[in-house]
Write an enzyme that holds these catalytic residues in place. Structure first.
Site, PDB file in Angstrom:
ATOM      1  N   LYS A  47      -4.666  -8.120   8.686  1.00  0.00           N
ATOM      2  CA  LYS A  47      -3.710  -7.302   9.462  1.00  0.00           C
ATOM      3  C   LYS A  47      -3.320  -7.973  10.896  1.00  0.00           C
ATOM      4  O   LYS A  47      -2.088  -7.905  11.194  1.00  0.00           O
ATOM      5  CB  LYS A  47      -4.337  -5.968   9.785  1.00  0.00           C
ATOM      6  CG  LYS A  47      -4.518  -5.090   8.465  1.00  0.00           C
ATOM      7  CD  LYS A  47      -5.800  -4.055   8.844  1.00  0.00           C
ATOM      8  CE  LYS A  47      -5.857  -3.344   7.463  1.00  0.00           C
ATOM      9  NZ  LYS A  47      -6.893  -2.138   7.577  1.00  0.00           N
ATOM     10  N   GLN A 102     -11.291  -0.241  11.528  1.00  0.00           N
ATOM     11  CA  GLN A 102     -11.361  -0.269  10.001  1.00  0.00           C
ATOM     12  C   GLN A 102     -12.709   0.526   9.474  1.00  0.00           C
ATOM     13  O   GLN A 102     -13.776   0.559   9.988  1.00  0.00           O
ATOM     14  CB  GLN A 102     -11.862  -1.879   9.840  1.00  0.00           C
ATOM     15  CG  GLN A 102     -11.618  -2.359   8.409  1.00  0.00           C
ATOM     16  CD  GLN A 102     -10.504  -2.244   7.749  1.00  0.00           C
ATOM     17  OE1 GLN A 102      -9.314  -2.191   8.484  1.00  0.00           O
ATOM     18  NE2 GLN A 102     -10.499  -2.316   6.519  1.00  0.00           N
ATOM     19  N   ASP A 152      -2.927   4.598  11.100  1.00  0.00           N
ATOM     20  CA  ASP A 152      -3.648   4.688   9.792  1.00  0.00           C
ATOM     21  C   ASP A 152      -3.429   6.090   9.138  1.00  0.00           C
ATOM     22  O   ASP A 152      -3.590   6.120   8.072  1.00  0.00           O
ATOM     23  CB  ASP A 152      -5.261   4.323   9.953  1.00  0.00           C
ATOM     24  CG  ASP A 152      -5.689   3.110   9.519  1.00  0.00           C
ATOM     25  OD1 ASP A 152      -4.998   2.622   8.737  1.00  0.00           O
ATOM     26  OD2 ASP A 152      -6.798   2.619  10.160  1.00  0.00           O
TER      27      ASP A 152
HETATM   28  N1  GUN Z   1     -10.881   0.861   4.726  1.00  0.00           N
HETATM   29  C1  GUN Z   1     -10.217   0.851   3.497  1.00  0.00           C
HETATM   30  N2  GUN Z   1      -9.047   1.128   3.684  1.00  0.00           N
HETATM   31  C2  GUN Z   1      -8.514   1.164   4.997  1.00  0.00           C
HETATM   32  C3  GUN Z   1      -7.505   1.539   5.770  1.00  0.00           C
HETATM   33  O1  GUN Z   1      -6.271   1.495   4.949  1.00  0.00           O
HETATM   34  N3  GUN Z   1      -7.601   1.420   6.826  1.00  0.00           N
HETATM   35  C4  GUN Z   1      -8.915   1.286   7.589  1.00  0.00           C
HETATM   36  N4  GUN Z   1      -8.759   1.736   8.914  1.00  0.00           N
HETATM   37  N5  GUN Z   1      -9.864   1.170   6.918  1.00  0.00           N
HETATM   38  C5  GUN Z   1      -9.735   0.986   5.657  1.00  0.00           C
END
Ligand code: GUN
Length: 292
Positions: free
Chosen positions: A52, A96, A119
């Site tokens: 990211k 995350q 998110d």
């Molecule tokens: N863990 C698995 N998928 C995601 C996501 O799309 N965003 C975040 N923050 N954590 C995750």
């Protein structure tokens, strides 16, 4: 059978965002700034966050990576989020997941300013998405899948979509988006989960299957109707001695046997994964544009 190429589609979206960012910068406006929080040393999470952050720099966004040790207190994490909420330069905040067991994911998610919740996990954004409101932030994986369906102009109206898995991050929002009065959307949706008893029969009725159950190669050829569209959200690393790396990535769909029966199918890797990042970047751009 046609592959739904997420890698190519994501690249087209990111290229277009890169132009939009350059235009903002040229007109003296601020560029999007994403703050990513990573707790502990979960290998998969480290990889996702690194990807990211890298994508941000490739398209001209600013990013800040904040790392905490596994044993960070919940209070310390919440204080950091509060500071990012107040920081006028930060447009998007992501924490995350998963978080260590001693930290409440619910408290953490609910502490993020909904206007910076790129998110789309905050209840305000889930509520807005459910109501079909345009200013909702939609969580990146389901949003990425919607963008992929849109890109390939796949007809969803009136179709029976079967979503396997009811996670807050993928299955549940996916089921809502596909049922919304939108395009893509307007599906009749069945949401299946671990307590569903007649999963095979339900899947056999599906025009569209979204597999988000987290079990490698769970969807077999005898569960899929001829001509169905199959979207594979799973990504699991399994040992494979025949590979130089010693492993390979597999999805939730038995691709080799299912693909020939489908009209469209996403590969793993190179399907949903890259779309998730593209969708997150679109959300971050939108957060910046809304605020500035
Ligand atoms: N863990 C698995 N998928 C995601 C996501 O799309 N965003 C975040 N923050 N954590 C995750």
């Amino acid at each position: 059978m046609q592959l739904l190429n997420g890698k190519e589609t994501a690249k087209a979206i990111l290229d277009s965002l890169e132009i939009d960012v350059a235009q903002r910068a040229a007109s003296g406006k601020k560029v999007p700034h994403l703050a990513a929080i990573l707790v502990g040393n979960n290998g998969a999470s480290e990889t996702y966050v690194a990807s990211k952050v890298k994508t941000c720099s490739e398209i001209g966004f600013i990013s800040t990576l904040i790392q905490f040790e596994e044993d960070v207190t919940e209070i310390k994490l919440l204080e950091k989020i509060e500071a990012l909420n107040e920081d006028m330069d930060v447009d998007g905040i992501l924490v995350q997941l998963p978080l260590p067991a001693h930290i409440s994911e619910k408290k953490v998610i609910e502490s993020i300013d909904p206007a910076k919740d790129v998110d789309g996990f905050h209840p305000i954004n889930i509520g807005k998405m459910t109501l079909g409101e345009k200013d909702a932030f939609i969580s990146a994986t389901p949003y990425g899948i919607m963008l992929l369906l849109e890109h390939y102009k796949i007809e969803t109206k009136g179709k029976h979509a079967v979503v396997i898995g009811r996670s807050h991050i993928v299955g549940r929002p996916m089921s809502i988006l596909l049922s919304n009065n939108s395009n893509p959307g307007n599906c009749t949706v069945t949401l299946c989960h671990s307590k569903t008893t007649n999963l095979k029969e339900i899947c056999l009725q599906a025009d569209i299957i979204v597999a988000a159950i987290g079990i490698p190669e769970f969807v077999k050829a005898d569960m899929v109707k001829e001509g169905a569209v199959v979207i594979d959200v799973g990504i699991t690393r399994i040992k494979d001695a025949s590979k130089k790396s010693g492993h390979r990535l597999v999805g939730d769909v038995d691709f080799t046997n299912v693909a020939p029966k489908t009209s469209y199918i996403t590969p793993v890797p190179g399907g949903v994964g890259p779309m998730t990042i593209a969708a997150l970047m679109k959300n971050t751009f939108k957060a910046c544009d809304n605020r500035n």
